[in-house]
Design a protein around this motif. Structure first.
Motif, PDB file in Angstrom:
ATOM      1  N   ILE A 212     -71.428  31.969  25.333  1.00 54.55           N
ATOM      2  CA  ILE A 212     -71.372  32.669  26.618  1.00 54.55           C
ATOM      3  C   ILE A 212     -70.122  32.260  27.386  1.00 54.55           C
ATOM      4  O   ILE A 212     -69.441  33.093  27.995  1.00 54.55           O
ATOM      5  CB  ILE A 212     -72.638  32.392  27.441  1.00 54.55           C
ATOM      6  CG1 ILE A 212     -73.864  32.958  26.712  1.00 54.55           C
ATOM      7  CG2 ILE A 212     -72.526  33.005  28.833  1.00 54.55           C
ATOM      8  CD1 ILE A 212     -75.170  32.607  27.347  1.00 54.55           C
ATOM      9  N   ALA A 213     -69.808  30.972  27.360  1.00 55.59           N
ATOM     10  CA  ALA A 213     -68.599  30.509  28.042  1.00 55.59           C
ATOM     11  C   ALA A 213     -67.357  31.165  27.465  1.00 55.59           C
ATOM     12  O   ALA A 213     -66.433  31.543  28.200  1.00 55.59           O
ATOM     13  CB  ALA A 213     -68.503  28.993  27.947  1.00 55.59           C
ATOM     14  N   LYS A 214     -67.321  31.336  26.146  1.00 52.85           N
ATOM     15  CA  LYS A 214     -66.177  31.983  25.509  1.00 52.85           C
ATOM     16  C   LYS A 214     -66.037  33.439  25.958  1.00 52.85           C
ATOM     17  O   LYS A 214     -64.927  33.965  26.061  1.00 52.85           O
ATOM     18  CB  LYS A 214     -66.319  31.931  23.986  1.00 52.85           C
ATOM     19  CG  LYS A 214     -66.067  30.570  23.376  1.00 52.85           C
ATOM     20  CD  LYS A 214     -66.250  30.627  21.856  1.00 52.85           C
ATOM     21  CE  LYS A 214     -66.024  29.261  21.220  1.00 52.85           C
ATOM     22  NZ  LYS A 214     -66.235  29.319  19.749  1.00 52.85           N
ATOM     23  N   ALA A 215     -67.170  34.084  26.199  1.00 48.88           N
ATOM     24  CA  ALA A 215     -67.156  35.488  26.604  1.00 48.88           C
ATOM     25  C   ALA A 215     -66.918  35.673  28.095  1.00 48.88           C
ATOM     26  O   ALA A 215     -66.771  36.803  28.570  1.00 48.88           O
ATOM     27  CB  ALA A 215     -68.477  36.149  26.226  1.00 48.88           C
ATOM     28  N   THR A 216     -66.873  34.580  28.847  1.00 47.94           N
ATOM     29  CA  THR A 216     -66.675  34.630  30.295  1.00 47.94           C
ATOM     30  C   THR A 216     -65.194  34.506  30.609  1.00 47.94           C
ATOM     31  O   THR A 216     -64.559  33.530  30.197  1.00 47.94           O
ATOM     32  CB  THR A 216     -67.458  33.488  30.974  1.00 47.94           C
ATOM     33  OG1 THR A 216     -68.845  33.606  30.634  1.00 47.94           O
ATOM     34  CG2 THR A 216     -67.289  33.538  32.478  1.00 47.94           C
ATOM     35  N   PRO A 217     -64.617  35.474  31.326  1.00 43.10           N
ATOM     36  CA  PRO A 217     -63.187  35.399  31.621  1.00 43.10           C
ATOM     37  C   PRO A 217     -62.751  34.080  32.261  1.00 43.10           C
ATOM     38  O   PRO A 217     -61.644  33.602  31.995  1.00 43.10           O
ATOM     39  CB  PRO A 217     -62.974  36.579  32.564  1.00 43.10           C
ATOM     40  CG  PRO A 217     -63.976  37.587  32.109  1.00 43.10           C
ATOM     41  CD  PRO A 217     -65.181  36.767  31.743  1.00 43.10           C
ATOM     42  N   MET A 218     -63.593  33.481  33.086  1.00 43.23           N
ATOM     43  CA  MET A 218     -63.237  32.203  33.700  1.00 43.23           C
ATOM     44  C   MET A 218     -63.415  31.026  32.748  1.00 43.23           C
ATOM     45  O   MET A 218     -63.077  29.893  33.083  1.00 43.23           O
ATOM     46  CB  MET A 218     -64.044  31.969  34.976  1.00 43.23           C
ATOM     47  CG  MET A 218     -63.617  32.847  36.119  1.00 43.23           C
ATOM     48  SD  MET A 218     -64.419  32.362  37.667  1.00 43.23           S
ATOM     49  CE  MET A 218     -63.578  33.466  38.817  1.00 43.23           C
ATOM     50  N   ARG A 219     -63.971  31.309  31.564  1.00 41.71           N
ATOM     51  CA  ARG A 219     -64.093  30.318  30.491  1.00 41.71           C
ATOM     52  C   ARG A 219     -64.956  29.116  30.882  1.00 41.71           C
ATOM     53  O   ARG A 219     -64.727  28.000  30.426  1.00 41.71           O
ATOM     54  CB  ARG A 219     -62.707  29.841  30.034  1.00 41.71           C
ATOM     55  CG  ARG A 219     -61.775  30.965  29.608  1.00 41.71           C
ATOM     56  CD  ARG A 219     -62.177  31.535  28.278  1.00 41.71           C
ATOM     57  NE  ARG A 219     -61.820  30.649  27.172  1.00 41.71           N
ATOM     58  CZ  ARG A 219     -62.056  30.925  25.889  1.00 41.71           C
ATOM     59  NH1 ARG A 219     -62.680  32.056  25.567  1.00 41.71           N
ATOM     60  NH2 ARG A 219     -61.696  30.087  24.946  1.00 41.71           N
TER      61      ARG A 219
END
Length: 258
Positions: A212-219
């Motif tokens: 999920i973190a990888k898919a989040t623009p803010m990382r």
């Protein structure tokens, strides 16, 4: 920033949980008197004590939101002991069920509707008349990204969180002429200290969170404070022309990207 909540009383449901407890802390920091309500009274007492130790004002209250009569009695008692409930944070909810629809447990479905949706209705219905009489109020419903987009294996959770969006918008329509605003906050995953980890570290702890973190623009994933700070703003006079809105606290994960 001073949001001008010094003369306000805020009732936070599910106050003993991770997001609810930080809601209590941030609202108290902004000057509000906090009523920490939870079915687990020890959890409510813990956050109330933490708030008071930090110099804020807080009181713990035990209540089962699915018991409509108990909710009405609890709200009445709180209103008698304060100048009235000015702010209601509908934070209480269950998110532990996970199964495909054809295998979903009927009792879990009924439980989640009772707590997440009907419980929110019960406490809002009890608090609303006082806000209307005083011509001022702030209601915040805690939804979720699952309420916007669905959640695989989360039939009861996503359905109830979606319903809270419609309920919140209805409250906005009905309250607008009485000085009552109603808004909905829809976070993505909120993970506390794990949000401070980079993706490589997070992969060693929880691969699902890392994806999920990888898919989040803010990382990164969300923190409780990310949610609580928005809630405090919605509760302030600075937000008196904002109502009926659903605002994601997502780091951009809901954005379409290539």
């Amino acid at each position: 920033m001073d949001f001008g909540l010094d003369d306000k009383t805020a009732l936070v449901t599910g106050a003993g949980g991770r997001i609810g407890s930080v809601d209590c802390e941030v609202l108290a920091e902004e000057g509000a008197e906090v009523i920490a309500l939870d079915v687990d009274v020890s959890a409510a007492e813990t956050i109330a004590e933490d708030v008071e130790n930090a110099g804020g004002r807080a009181h713990a209250v035990e209540c089962d939101l699915t018991d409509r009569e108990a909710v009405a009695e609890t709200v009445s008692a709180v209103e008698e002991e304060t100048d009235g409930i000015d702010i209601l944070i509908n934070n209480a909810g269950l998110v532990d069920a996970r199964d495909r629809v054809e295998e979903f447990d009927d009792e879990i479905w009924d439980r989640d509707v009772s707590v997440n949706l009907t419980g929110t209705y019960n406490v809002t219905r009890a608090v609303y008349p006082g806000m209307k009489d005083r011509e001022w109020g702030r209601i915040i419903n805690m939804s979720s990204m699952a309420g916007w987009y669905g959640g695989f294996g989360q039939a009861s959770y996503s359905a109830t969180k979606s319903a809270l969006i419609g309920f919140g918008k209805t409250l906005a329509l009905e309250g607008a002429q009485h000085g009552i605003t109603s808004n909905v906050v829809a976070p993505s995953i909120v993970v506390g200290a794990l949000a401070d980890m980079d993706i490589e570290q997070l992969e060693q702890v929880d691969e699902h969170f890392a994806r999920i973190a990888k898919a989040t623009p803010m990382r990164r994933l969300g923190r409780e404070e990310d949610v609580a700070n928005l809630i405090a703003y919605f509760c302030s006079e600075r937000a008196d022309y904002i109502t009926g809105q659903v605002v994601g606290v997502t780091g951009g994960v809901d954005l379409f990207s290539f």
